[in-house]
Scaffold this active site. Structure first.
Site, short mmCIF file in Angstrom:
data_model
loop_
_atom_site.label_atom_id
_atom_site.label_comp_id
_atom_site.label_asym_id
_atom_site.label_seq_id
_atom_site.Cartn_x
_atom_site.Cartn_y
_atom_site.Cartn_z
CB CYS A 82 -29.33 16.63 -20.19
SG CYS A 82 -28.00 17.94 -20.87
CG ASN B 86 -27.21 23.44 -20.19
OD1 ASN B 86 -27.20 24.35 -20.00
ND2 ASN B 86 -28.28 22.89 -21.19
CB CYS C 68 -25.03 16.03 -25.37
SG CYS C 68 -23.14 15.83 -25.09
NE ARG C 69 -28.41 13.35 -22.31
CZ ARG C 69 -28.41 12.70 -20.98
NH1 ARG C 69 -29.24 11.73 -20.95
NH2 ARG C 69 -27.62 13.26 -20.23
CB SER C 70 -30.86 19.81 -21.91
OG SER C 70 -29.62 20.51 -21.37
CG ASP D 100 -24.66 10.76 -21.58
OD1 ASP D 100 -24.43 11.56 -22.66
OD2 ASP D 100 -24.13 10.52 -20.54
P1 4NP Z 1 -25.27 15.77 -21.51
O1 4NP Z 1 -24.10 14.86 -21.93
O2 4NP Z 1 -25.88 15.57 -20.13
O3 4NP Z 1 -26.46 15.35 -22.77
O4 4NP Z 1 -25.04 17.56 -21.89
C1 4NP Z 1 -23.09 14.75 -21.05
C2 4NP Z 1 -22.11 15.66 -21.19
C3 4NP Z 1 -20.90 15.74 -20.44
C4 4NP Z 1 -20.87 14.65 -19.61
C5 4NP Z 1 -21.77 13.57 -19.46
C6 4NP Z 1 -23.19 13.85 -20.13
N1 4NP Z 1 -19.64 14.50 -18.80
O5 4NP Z 1 -19.23 13.62 -18.21
O6 4NP Z 1 -18.75 15.50 -18.54
#
Ligand code: 4NP
Length: 150
Positions: A9, A12, A14-16, A122
């Site tokens: 993602c 790294n 939240c989703r992955s 997201d």
């Molecule tokens: P992820 O979510 O890609 O599912 O881990 C996010 C985590 C952090 C951010 C965006 C999405 N960020 O902008 O910091």
């Protein structure tokens, strides 16, 4: 030899990490190795977001020991399947490829699983409900992906 799967993602956190934990849980006893990474380096070394840890724990999966890391060109050589959460992740991962063979390893988790959702949204700026939605979607996708590949 074990089939190596990498969940990707943006951050790294939240989703992955959820996808890694769910995939490991569902593939237990099968010949797979799973890891996860983010296309960005914002959160390198960080634990998963507390909302991902909570929704995983609620479903009997412990992801609290994971640590965020950034996706590298070497990952694309090493892993057999790189499953990304959204279109932007796909673009960013493609940018690290140096051959058509490498590009062919990368797909959206949703489409590789035959799911009709276009991507895993997201949830970072969302609430607990968004994390529940991500959990169920990723769980369905991992289950269907494993059914196709085992
Ligand atoms: P992820 O979510 O890609 O599912 O881990 C996010 C985590 C952090 C951010 C965006 C999405 N960020 O902008 O910091």
């Amino acid at each position: 030899m074990a089939t190596k799967v990498l969940m990707v993602c943006l951050g790294n956190i939240c989703r992955s990490p959820l996808a890694e934990g769910i995939f490991r849980h569902l593939s237990s006893g099968k010949n797979f190795v799973v890891d996860s990474a983010g296309t960005a380096n914002y959160h390198t070394g960080a634990s998963p977001d507390h909302r991902s840890v909570a929704v995983a724990a609620k479903n009997g999966i412990d992801i609290s020991n994971q640590k965020a890391r950034q996706l590298t060109p070497a990952d694309i050589v090493t892993f057999d399947h790189i499953l990304v959460m959204d279109e932007q992740n796909l673009k960013n991962a493609h940018a690290l490829c140096s051959s058509a063979n490498q590009r062919d390893k990368i797909s959206l988790l949703t489409s590789a699983s035959g799911h009709n959702a276009t991507q895993v949204p997201d949830p970072y700026y969302g609430d607990e409900h968004d994390f529940e939605t991500v959990f169920s979607l990723v769980h369905e996708c991992c289950k269907d992906w494993l059914a196709k590949h085992t």
